[in-house]
Design a protein around this motif. Structure first.
Motif, short mmCIF file in Angstrom:
data_model
loop_
_atom_site.label_atom_id
_atom_site.label_comp_id
_atom_site.label_asym_id
_atom_site.label_seq_id
_atom_site.Cartn_x
_atom_site.Cartn_y
_atom_site.Cartn_z
N PHE A 58 10.46 5.42 24.86
CA PHE A 58 10.38 4.92 23.48
C PHE A 58 11.76 4.92 22.84
CE2 PHE A 58 9.99 5.20 18.95
CZ PHE A 58 8.97 4.31 18.64
N LEU A 59 12.50 6.00 22.99
CA LEU A 59 13.84 6.10 22.40
C LEU A 59 14.75 5.01 22.95
CD1 LEU A 59 14.28 9.98 22.58
CD2 LEU A 59 13.81 8.63 20.53
N ASP A 60 14.68 4.77 24.26
CA ASP A 60 15.53 3.75 24.87
C ASP A 60 15.24 2.36 24.32
OD1 ASP A 60 16.73 5.65 26.47
OD2 ASP A 60 15.47 5.24 28.22
N ASN A 61 13.98 2.11 24.02
CA ASN A 61 13.57 0.77 23.60
C ASN A 61 13.75 0.50 22.11
OD1 ASN A 61 12.80 -0.04 26.18
ND2 ASN A 61 10.70 0.72 25.93
N TYR A 62 13.69 1.55 21.28
CA TYR A 62 13.57 1.29 19.85
C TYR A 62 14.55 2.05 18.95
CZ TYR A 62 9.27 -0.94 21.36
OH TYR A 62 8.35 -1.74 22.00
N VAL A 63 15.41 2.85 19.50
CA VAL A 63 16.36 3.61 18.68
C VAL A 63 17.77 3.07 18.90
CG1 VAL A 63 17.42 5.87 18.32
CG2 VAL A 63 14.95 5.69 18.62
N THR A 64 18.46 2.78 17.78
CA THR A 64 19.81 2.25 17.86
C THR A 64 20.70 2.95 16.84
OG1 THR A 64 19.28 0.50 16.26
CG2 THR A 64 19.05 -0.04 18.60
N ALA A 65 21.99 3.03 17.15
CA ALA A 65 22.97 3.62 16.24
C ALA A 65 23.56 2.51 15.37
CB ALA A 65 24.06 4.31 17.02
N GLN A 66 23.55 2.72 14.06
CA GLN A 66 24.14 1.78 13.11
C GLN A 66 24.93 2.59 12.09
OE1 GLN A 66 21.37 -1.10 11.51
NE2 GLN A 66 20.29 -1.31 13.47
N PRO A 102 2.15 -3.11 20.44
CA PRO A 102 0.90 -2.34 20.48
C PRO A 102 0.82 -1.45 21.73
CG PRO A 102 0.46 -4.57 19.77
CD PRO A 102 1.90 -4.55 20.19
N GLN A 103 1.30 -1.95 22.86
CA GLN A 103 1.26 -1.16 24.07
C GLN A 103 2.13 0.08 23.96
OE1 GLN A 103 -0.67 -1.55 26.97
NE2 GLN A 103 0.11 0.53 27.21
N ASP A 104 3.32 -0.08 23.38
CA ASP A 104 4.22 1.06 23.25
C ASP A 104 3.74 2.05 22.20
OD1 ASP A 104 5.87 0.32 25.31
OD2 ASP A 104 7.31 -0.74 24.03
N LYS A 105 3.04 1.56 21.17
CA LYS A 105 2.40 2.48 20.23
C LYS A 105 1.38 3.34 20.96
CE LYS A 105 2.74 -0.42 16.06
NZ LYS A 105 1.97 -1.15 15.03
N ASN A 106 0.60 2.71 21.81
CA ASN A 106 -0.40 3.43 22.58
C ASN A 106 0.25 4.40 23.56
OD1 ASN A 106 -3.26 3.79 23.41
ND2 ASN A 106 -2.51 2.98 25.35
N ASN A 107 1.35 3.96 24.18
CA ASN A 107 2.06 4.84 25.11
C ASN A 107 2.60 6.08 24.41
OD1 ASN A 107 1.59 3.03 27.19
ND2 ASN A 107 3.61 2.06 27.06
N LEU A 108 3.06 5.90 23.18
CA LEU A 108 3.57 7.04 22.42
C LEU A 108 2.43 8.02 22.12
CD1 LEU A 108 5.90 8.43 20.93
CD2 LEU A 108 5.34 7.06 18.91
N ALA A 157 12.35 11.24 9.77
CA ALA A 157 12.25 9.79 9.60
C ALA A 157 12.91 9.30 8.31
CB ALA A 157 10.79 9.33 9.65
N SER A 158 13.97 9.98 7.89
CA SER A 158 14.66 9.63 6.64
C SER A 158 16.15 9.46 6.89
CB SER A 158 14.43 10.70 5.58
OG SER A 158 13.05 10.87 5.33
N LEU A 159 16.78 8.62 6.07
CA LEU A 159 18.22 8.38 6.23
C LEU A 159 19.03 9.65 5.98
CD1 LEU A 159 18.74 4.88 4.56
CD2 LEU A 159 18.54 5.43 6.99
N GLY A 160 18.55 10.52 5.09
CA GLY A 160 19.29 11.73 4.79
C GLY A 160 19.19 12.80 5.85
N CYS A 161 18.26 12.63 6.77
CA CYS A 161 18.01 13.64 7.80
C CYS A 161 19.05 13.54 8.91
CB CYS A 161 16.61 13.41 8.38
SG CYS A 161 16.02 14.73 9.45
N PRO A 162 19.38 14.65 9.57
CA PRO A 162 20.17 14.54 10.79
C PRO A 162 19.50 13.55 11.74
CG PRO A 162 20.03 16.82 10.14
CD PRO A 162 19.12 16.05 9.21
N ASN A 163 20.31 12.79 12.45
CA ASN A 163 19.80 11.67 13.22
C ASN A 163 18.77 12.06 14.28
OD1 ASN A 163 21.31 9.73 11.90
ND2 ASN A 163 23.05 9.94 13.30
N LEU A 164 17.78 11.19 14.45
CA LEU A 164 16.89 11.30 15.59
C LEU A 164 17.73 11.11 16.85
CD1 LEU A 164 14.00 11.42 16.80
CD2 LEU A 164 13.92 8.92 16.54
N GLN A 165 17.70 12.10 17.74
CA GLN A 165 18.51 12.01 18.95
C GLN A 165 17.98 10.91 19.87
OE1 GLN A 165 21.48 13.99 19.40
NE2 GLN A 165 20.90 14.01 17.24
#
Length: 261
Positions: free
Chosen positions: A47-55, A68-74, A169-177
């Protein structure tokens, strides 16, 4: 009506400022150090590989692109962890288990309610976010996100860097690794996350006139006492704070950590 709105605003503001204490849930304070069991976190990593990006200084999630499939996989990954008894794992495996579980559940909650502007919109009418809601059952015990963070992770490990690991899940939070925690990479990821956050403006913003810290350092200041306090902790990663003698300010951005890509 106006009075009700003001009372509600007061209630919510008080709720935000009153951060949960670290209070051990003794049931979970056991481990099996002879265990050789290694928990697979590949489902979370995919999931992280597919949907998490650094900006910029943020790590963002492309919630709108999740299939929908990846939601179910999660959900399957979360349920897979729920079938395990973490008390039978080693301490190192347990830490990765709880951190990944917390973060995966948080993302799953956002996906179930997307689109939303902030995680604080979840929960009941008088709730500020979903943290006090039962979200999973493990070993017959119903747990909330607050249980995982404040009754398990914080009191068992007494590791200040845990605040850089769990993500709200917030911008102020330390980043999701972008890398799933494992028993072998935990210290490396914690050190990396601490360095990145403290050297970002959302963690520690230093100007000639002021220093603004993340509200995390206000809400959970007691967790940093083992390192000599918040400022001593920050100095390890950003020595420039030595030169500031003025008043500290605190800030936090609850906007959703969503990517537009």
């Amino acid at each position: 009506m106006t009075r009700m709105v003001l009372l509600l605003a007061l209630f919510l503001s008080t709720h935000v400022l009153a951060a949960p204490k670290s209070e051990l849930w003794e049931y979970w304070n056991t481990s099996n150090e002879s265990s050789l069991q290694s928990v697979s976190h590949q489902g979370w990593q995919r999931f992280l590989d597919n949907y998490v990006t650094a900006q910029g200084e943020h790590t963002l999630v492309s919630y709108h692109r999740v299939s929908p499939q990846d939601k179910n996989n999660l959900k399957q990954y979360v349920q897979q962890l729920a079938t395990l008894d973490p008390k039978q794992l080693s301490r190192a495996e347990q830490y990765a288990y709880w951190v990944n579980l917390y973060n995966a559940i948080t993302v799953d909650l956002i996906l179930d309610n997307y689109p939303i502007k902030s995680i604080t919109k979840l929960g009941g009418f008088f709730s500020f976010g979903p943290w006090q809601d039962d979200v999973i059952t493990i070993s017959g015990k119903a747990l909330t996100l607050n249980d995982i963070e404040h009754r398990i992770l914080r009191p068992i490990w007494n590791e200040p860097r845990t605040h850089y690991a769990v993500n709200c899940a917030s911008l102020g939070c330390p980043n999701l690794q972008a890398t799933a925690f494992t028993a072998s990479n935990t210290d490396k990821l914690l050190e990396q996350a601490a360095h990145v956050f403290i050297n970002s403006n959302k963690g520690v913003e230093i100007t000639p006139e002021s220093v603004t810290l993340s509200s995390i350092y206000d809400w959970f200041r007691d967790d940093f006492q083992s390192e000599g306090g918040v400022i001593e902790h920050i100095r390890r990663y950003r020595p420039q704070i030595n030169d500031y003698q003025g008043t500290l300010h605190y800030d936090y951005d609850w906007s959703l950590n969503q990517s537009s890509d």
